[in-house]
Design an enzyme around this catalytic site. Structure first.
Site, PDB file in Angstrom:
ATOM      1  N   GLY A 170       0.809  -1.218   0.000  1.00 19.60           N
ATOM      2  CA  GLY A 170       0.000   0.000   0.000  1.00 19.60           C
ATOM      3  C   GLY A 170       0.840   1.265   0.000  1.00 19.60           C
ATOM      4  O   GLY A 170       0.527   2.229  -0.708  1.00 19.60           O
ATOM      5  N   ASN A 175      -8.193   3.684   8.565  1.00 17.31           N
ATOM      6  CA  ASN A 175      -7.588   2.549   9.258  1.00 17.31           C
ATOM      7  C   ASN A 175      -7.748   2.626  10.773  1.00 17.31           C
ATOM      8  O   ASN A 175      -7.655   1.610  11.448  1.00 17.31           O
ATOM      9  CB  ASN A 175      -6.102   2.422   8.893  1.00 17.31           C
ATOM     10  CG  ASN A 175      -5.377   3.741   8.931  1.00 17.31           C
ATOM     11  OD1 ASN A 175      -5.786   4.717   8.296  1.00 17.31           O
ATOM     12  ND2 ASN A 175      -4.295   3.800   9.668  1.00 17.31           N
ATOM     13  N   GLN A 215      -7.785  -0.349   3.387  1.00 17.79           N
ATOM     14  CA  GLN A 215      -8.660  -0.939   4.413  1.00 17.79           C
ATOM     15  C   GLN A 215     -10.014  -1.374   3.841  1.00 17.79           C
ATOM     16  O   GLN A 215     -10.781  -2.038   4.526  1.00 17.79           O
ATOM     17  CB  GLN A 215      -8.894   0.059   5.557  1.00 17.79           C
ATOM     18  CG  GLN A 215      -7.662   0.347   6.397  1.00 17.79           C
ATOM     19  CD  GLN A 215      -7.252  -0.817   7.288  1.00 17.79           C
ATOM     20  OE1 GLN A 215      -8.054  -1.695   7.631  1.00 17.79           O
ATOM     21  NE2 GLN A 215      -5.987  -0.842   7.681  1.00 17.79           N
ATOM     22  N   SER A 234      -3.431  -3.317  -0.469  1.00 16.26           N
ATOM     23  CA  SER A 234      -2.340  -4.053   0.157  1.00 16.26           C
ATOM     24  C   SER A 234      -2.828  -5.455   0.509  1.00 16.26           C
ATOM     25  O   SER A 234      -3.968  -5.632   0.917  1.00 16.26           O
ATOM     26  CB  SER A 234      -1.880  -3.316   1.414  1.00 16.26           C
ATOM     27  OG  SER A 234      -0.887  -4.074   2.066  1.00 16.26           O
ATOM     28  N   HIS A 237      -1.529  -7.678   2.838  1.00 15.63           N
ATOM     29  CA  HIS A 237      -1.433  -8.230   4.209  1.00 15.63           C
ATOM     30  C   HIS A 237      -2.559  -7.783   5.135  1.00 15.63           C
ATOM     31  O   HIS A 237      -2.645  -8.256   6.268  1.00 15.63           O
ATOM     32  CB  HIS A 237      -0.059  -7.928   4.822  1.00 15.63           C
ATOM     33  CG  HIS A 237       0.159  -6.518   5.263  1.00 15.63           C
ATOM     34  ND1 HIS A 237       0.016  -6.124   6.567  1.00 15.63           N
ATOM     35  CD2 HIS A 237       0.510  -5.408   4.582  1.00 15.63           C
ATOM     36  CE1 HIS A 237       0.294  -4.827   6.664  1.00 15.63           C
ATOM     37  NE2 HIS A 237       0.588  -4.373   5.467  1.00 15.63           N
ATOM     38  N   THR A 245      11.993  -7.497 -10.571  1.00 18.68           N
ATOM     39  CA  THR A 245      11.568  -8.879 -10.786  1.00 18.68           C
ATOM     40  C   THR A 245      10.310  -9.159  -9.964  1.00 18.68           C
ATOM     41  O   THR A 245      10.262  -8.844  -8.774  1.00 18.68           O
ATOM     42  CB  THR A 245      12.697  -9.843 -10.374  1.00 18.68           C
ATOM     43  OG1 THR A 245      13.845  -9.524 -11.176  1.00 18.68           O
ATOM     44  CG2 THR A 245      12.307 -11.287 -10.588  1.00 18.68           C
ATOM     45  N   CYS A 255       1.198   1.727  12.538  1.00 22.50           N
ATOM     46  CA  CYS A 255       2.237   2.345  11.716  1.00 22.50           C
ATOM     47  C   CYS A 255       2.860   3.534  12.428  1.00 22.50           C
ATOM     48  O   CYS A 255       3.987   3.895  12.162  1.00 22.50           O
ATOM     49  CB  CYS A 255       1.655   2.806  10.386  1.00 22.50           C
ATOM     50  SG  CYS A 255       0.616   1.579   9.637  1.00 22.50           S
TER      51      CYS A 255
HETATM   52  C1  LIG Z   1      -1.657  -0.476   6.033  1.00 27.28           C
HETATM   53  C2  LIG Z   1      -2.073   0.713   5.262  1.00 27.28           C
HETATM   54  C3  LIG Z   1      -1.232   1.271   4.295  1.00 27.28           C
HETATM   55  C4  LIG Z   1       0.163   0.756   4.030  1.00 27.28           C
HETATM   56  O1  LIG Z   1       0.156  -0.484   3.378  1.00 27.28           O
HETATM   57  P1  LIG Z   1       1.494  -1.391   3.417  1.00 27.28           P
HETATM   58  O2  LIG Z   1       1.196  -2.520   2.483  1.00 27.28           O
HETATM   59  O3  LIG Z   1       1.647  -1.827   4.837  1.00 27.28           O
HETATM   60  O4  LIG Z   1       2.596  -0.533   2.943  1.00 27.28           O
HETATM   61  C5  LIG Z   1      -1.684   2.357   3.588  1.00 27.28           C
HETATM   62  N1  LIG Z   1      -2.906   2.873   3.810  1.00 27.28           N
HETATM   63  C6  LIG Z   1      -3.746   2.368   4.736  1.00 27.28           C
HETATM   64  C7  LIG Z   1      -5.092   2.967   4.915  1.00 27.28           C
HETATM   65  C8  LIG Z   1      -3.352   1.277   5.495  1.00 27.28           C
HETATM   66  O5  LIG Z   1      -4.181   0.788   6.413  1.00 27.28           O
END
Ligand SMILES: *Cc1c(COP(=O)(O)O)cnc(C)c1O
Length: 393
Positions: free
Chosen positions: A72, A152, A180, A200, A202, A238, A326
């Protein structure tokens, strides 16, 4: 209650068993570089293209509109910085909000240092952008609007459809950080005329370090990472084949299971909110009840310090969060809670609980009991609470 109770799904998630299974052959065995021409490479290439369709299907996009990134943060940096620099000749004004993720906020700060001017929109007490305020903020030199799909910290879902239409009517590029929201709530790029959307993996039971930027066909966004010709020349490097395959599988599962996950998580979330507010005095819910992510509950417990509460909950086996992971340790008070008008001393007692697809009613009941006990313990030690109690006598 034995074992760990994980209520921090907005920070990250464990990969789903189906995702692990899909990834495994590409971690060991099928290791070909997706850009090579022999069979081993072609297998990787086909797997990447399959994942591209799986990701596209979540938002009704065409596979060619999906560009895989390292997650993300990269997608946000790419969308904002590259679009701003490309449209510089037209103007230098950007509009975003005060409650964005730091990937967007700090990209905007970097652009300000390059001479761009950024308007950070206020939000209402639920955390929603007022579209009238957005319209008033637009200037003849506005080149880019970026508003997150869902927040988030407090889970607020923005009126993205309306915002995208306002931007389109004025021919301004519109980006949304949907990290999110992607796979959590229905999104359609056919209905909503947005130009770019970040995701994203994860946050969605996929692996870390992968995600994508959706770029609408015809939007001339240049590359951000320069190098080889991967991702049709738009994103060098890659391909992270196992990661992309896992992200694709996680996307497909999210699309198929979405109605079920939403129904289940909403029910548990509402149960949690109802019981916490009923059982624990001097507590507020941050964010509205409508337009809220199905898995998000965010509270402020007056006379309590969020960090202390996390420690006590951790001792009970409960993983939760104060502000956003974060920015943990960075800033004592959340910029989001500040923007929705929570006084600083109350914002200090914030707690975010984010549910997942495997959260159970028993876990929620146990969490409410623990919270009750932990908050009471902390308040017993709080001078401010004692003072306050005196005034009641
Ligand atoms: C987690 C998150 C990100 C960052 O994503 P990553 O894959 O961890 O770099 C960006 N924006 C929001 C709203 C998030 O919750």
């Amino acid at each position: 209650m034995p074992g760990m109770i994980y209520l921090d799904h907005a920070a990250t998630t464990q990969i789903a068993p189906e995702v692990l299974e899909a990834m495994q052959p590409f971690l060991f065995g099928k290791y070909g570089n997706a850009s090579t021409l022999y069979d081993l490479g072609k297998i990787s290439k086909e797997a990447v293209e399959h994942a591209r369709r799986q990701a596209a299907d979540v938002i009704g996009a065409k596979p060619e509109e999906i560009y895989f990134t390292s997650g993300g943060s990269e997608a946000d940096n790419w969308a904002l910085k590259t679009a701003a620099r490309m449209y510089r000749r037209r103007g230098n004004h950007i509009i975003t909000t005060k409650i964005e993720h730091h990937a967007v906020l700090n990209s905007c700060k970097a652009l300000e240092e390059e001479g761009f001017s950024v308007t950070y929109l206020n939000v209402d007490e639920e955390g929603r952008v007022r579209t009238e305020e957005l319209k008033r903020a637009i200037r003849p030199n506005t080149i880019l609007i970026s508003v997150m799909y869902a927040n988030n910290e407090i889970g607020t879902i923005q009126p993205i459809d309306e915002i995208a239409k306002i931007a389109k009517a004025r021919r301004i590029l519109f980006h949304t950080d949907a990290v999110q929201a992607y796979g959590q709530i229905p999104i359609s790029v056919q209905q909503t005329p947005l130009d770019m959307l970040s995701t994203s993996s994860h946050k969605l039971y996929g692996p870390k370090g992968v995600g994508c930027l959706y770029i609408r066909e015809g939007t001339p966004l240049k590359s951000y990472i320069d190098g080889g010709g991967q991702e049709r020349g738009k994103r060098a490097g890659t391909e992270n084949v196992p990661g992309i395959v896992g992200f694709g599988k996680a996307s497909e599962l999210a699309r198929i299971e979405m109605p079920y996950r939403i129904a289940r998580e909403t029910r548990l979330r509402d149960e949690l909110i109802k019981n916490v507010l009923r059982e624990i005095p001097y507590t507020r819910l941050n964010g509205g009840r409508e337009n809220r992510l199905p898995n998000n509950a965010n509270f402020c417990f007056q006379f309590v310090e969020g960090g202390n509460l996390l420690v006590l909950l951790d001792m009970k086996g409960i993983c939760a969060s104060t502000a956003s992971a974060c920015s943990a340790g960075e800033k004592p008070v959340s910029h989001v809670l500040k923007a929705i008008g929570v006084p600083e001393e109350i914002a200090a007692g914030s707690l975010r609980l984010t549910l997942g697809k495997n959260t159970t009613p028993e876990e929620i009941a146990y969490t409410v009991e623990c919270l009750k006990e932990c908050v009471r313990k902390l308040r017993e030690k709080s001078l401010a609470y004692k003072e306050y109690e005196k005034t009641l006598r």
